[in-house]
Design an enzyme around this catalytic site. Structure first.
Site, PDB file in Angstrom:
ATOM      1  N   SER A 134       0.824  -1.209   0.000  1.00  0.00           N
ATOM      2  CA  SER A 134       0.000   0.000   0.000  1.00  0.00           C
ATOM      3  C   SER A 134       0.860   1.262   0.000  1.00  0.00           C
ATOM      4  O   SER A 134       1.962   1.271   0.567  1.00  0.00           O
ATOM      5  CB  SER A 134      -0.870  -0.003   1.256  1.00  0.00           C
ATOM      6  OG  SER A 134      -1.426   1.274   1.464  1.00  0.00           O
ATOM      7  N   TYR A 159      -2.011  -0.440  10.079  1.00  0.00           N
ATOM      8  CA  TYR A 159      -2.243  -0.977   8.722  1.00  0.00           C
ATOM      9  C   TYR A 159      -0.956  -0.853   7.899  1.00  0.00           C
ATOM     10  O   TYR A 159      -0.485  -1.821   7.295  1.00  0.00           O
ATOM     11  CB  TYR A 159      -3.390  -0.205   8.057  1.00  0.00           C
ATOM     12  CG  TYR A 159      -3.557  -0.518   6.591  1.00  0.00           C
ATOM     13  CD1 TYR A 159      -3.928  -1.791   6.163  1.00  0.00           C
ATOM     14  CD2 TYR A 159      -3.343   0.458   5.612  1.00  0.00           C
ATOM     15  CE1 TYR A 159      -4.078  -2.082   4.805  1.00  0.00           C
ATOM     16  CE2 TYR A 159      -3.496   0.187   4.269  1.00  0.00           C
ATOM     17  CZ  TYR A 159      -3.865  -1.090   3.866  1.00  0.00           C
ATOM     18  OH  TYR A 159      -4.006  -1.368   2.531  1.00  0.00           O
TER      19      TYR A 159
END
Ligand SMILES: NC(=O)c1ccc[n+]([C@@H]2O[C@H](COP(=O)([O-])OP(=O)(O)OC[C@H]3O[C@@H](n4cnc5c(N)ncnc54)[C@H](O)[C@@H]3O)[C@@H](O)[C@H]2O)c1
Length: 335
Positions: A134, A159
């Site tokens: 990501s 995350y």
């Protein structure tokens, strides 16, 4: 080829499965259909895939299984039963904000689940593992555009920390077991069938209903919004580009390992993004301007020169075009 797509009931997985079937591959999709967001949408994607297979004669080529990637025994059994030429690993607990509320979901799916996928690939000597990382790994980096050569050692959400740890673990398996791995740092993906937890989805819903939208950082955030078709094109091209064993400039370790950014290479402000939704819906937004939220980053901007050089592709869909397609889909779903 026989390809495993994890997270196949998810937004990106759903489109990736279709693209692979169209190319003539056999696909097994797995997902645990968790309720992080509306399970009906995940079910609807699975039903669409079934119809898509029947209508196009792919019924023999595609199979879906409900599997939790965090379940070590189930995953070991699964990899004993099925062999794959490629693994496209997209299943994960996504979302930056939810990692503040429910950190364990990230550890289970993104850390334990990732190791289970790596172990399956080790057992089978998989010829190429492609996995989703990501843009959030860039944290609050100030140097732009974000390059895969930049340091990404300062995540600002759990995350992001799990995605960075995926890249580290992938490198270890590439080095130790010679498993070619490619990590893809996706930059804010949007489009039809997208995730209801993302801003474009809730903004559209609220703007259509005349409700107020919360605009963080007073609309001054910038994102490299990337249309779903561009992401899928990148994933599918990268799958065929298997990294060769190499050293980086700073280590003597050899590993068939690569990381790419997949982003639009054109950050736009939240303000322009909201304007795009306003013109696609033909409605004016009622804004509630707010400060930045914890875990959010002020700007994302992808350097995609590596991707362009290696696979001859870079995303290019304009935000107005992509948002119009999303809004058209959203309207049909909510008639
Ligand atoms: N959409 C984006 O903007 C974006 C940006 C950067 C990275 N990513 C990454 O891309 C990948 C796909 O994202 P998406 O937007 O399609 O998200 P998504 O949530 O729609 O899809 C992920 C799927 O994985 C499944 N899943 C989660 N945990 C699982 C588990 N333990 N076992 C089996 N299945 C599990 C979910 O049920 C879901 O269907 C994720 O790894 C995400 O972190 C997405």
């Amino acid at each position: 080829m026989k390809i495993l797509v994890t997270g196949s009931a998810g937004f990106i997985g759903f489109f990736t499965v279709q693209a692979l079937l169209k190319q003539g591959h056999q696909v097994i999709g797995i997902d645990n259909l968790n309720d992080y967001y509306d399970v009906n949408l995940k079910q609807a994607r699975l039903e669409f895939l079934e119809r898509f297979c029947v209508e196009n004669g792919y019924d023999e080529e595609y199979r879906f299984l409900k599997v939790n990637i965090a379940d070590r025994e189930a995953m070991a059994e699964f990899f004993k039963q099925y062999e794959f030429d490629r693994v496209i690993h997209l299943a994960a607990q996504a979302g930056v904000r939810y990692s503040i509320e429910n950190p364990n979901a990230y550890v289970d799916s993104n850390v334990v689940g990732f190791v289970n996928v790596l172990e399956g690939c080790r057992q089978q000597k998989t010829a190429h593992l492609v996995y989703a990382s990501s843009s959030s790994v860039y944290g609050m980096n100030t140097k732009i555009p974000f390059s895969t050569d930049d340091r990404v050692d300062f995540p600002i959400s759990l995350y992001a920390a799990t995605k960075k740890s995926n890249e580290l673990m992938a490198h270890t398996y590439s080095h130790l077991y010679n498993i070619p791995t490619t990590g893809l740092r996706f930059f804010t993906v949007y489009g039809p069938w997208g995730r209801p937890d993302m801003a474009y989805f809730s903004f559209t819903k609220k703007i259509l209903n005349g409700e107020t939208i919360d605009v963080f950082n007073h609309g001054q955030m910038e994102r490299d919004f990337t249309y779903i078709d561009d992401i899928v094109e990148g994933v599918v091209r990268v799958m065929d580009y298997v990294p060769q064993s190499q050293q980086t400039e700073i280590t003597s370790a050899q590993a068939p390992y690569k990381i790419y950014n997949i982003g639009n290479n054109q950050p736009i402000t939240l303000e322009r993004f909201i304007n795009a939704i306003e013109s696609a819906t033909d409605k004016k937004a009622v804004r509630n301007n707010l400060p930045m939220q914890p875990g959010d980053v002020p700007r994302t901007y992808a350097d995609v020169s590596d991707l362009m050089e290696d696979v001859g592709f870079k995303p290019s869909t304009e935000i107005e075009e992509g948002i119009q397609k999303f809004v058209d889909w959203y309207r049909i779903q909510n008639q």
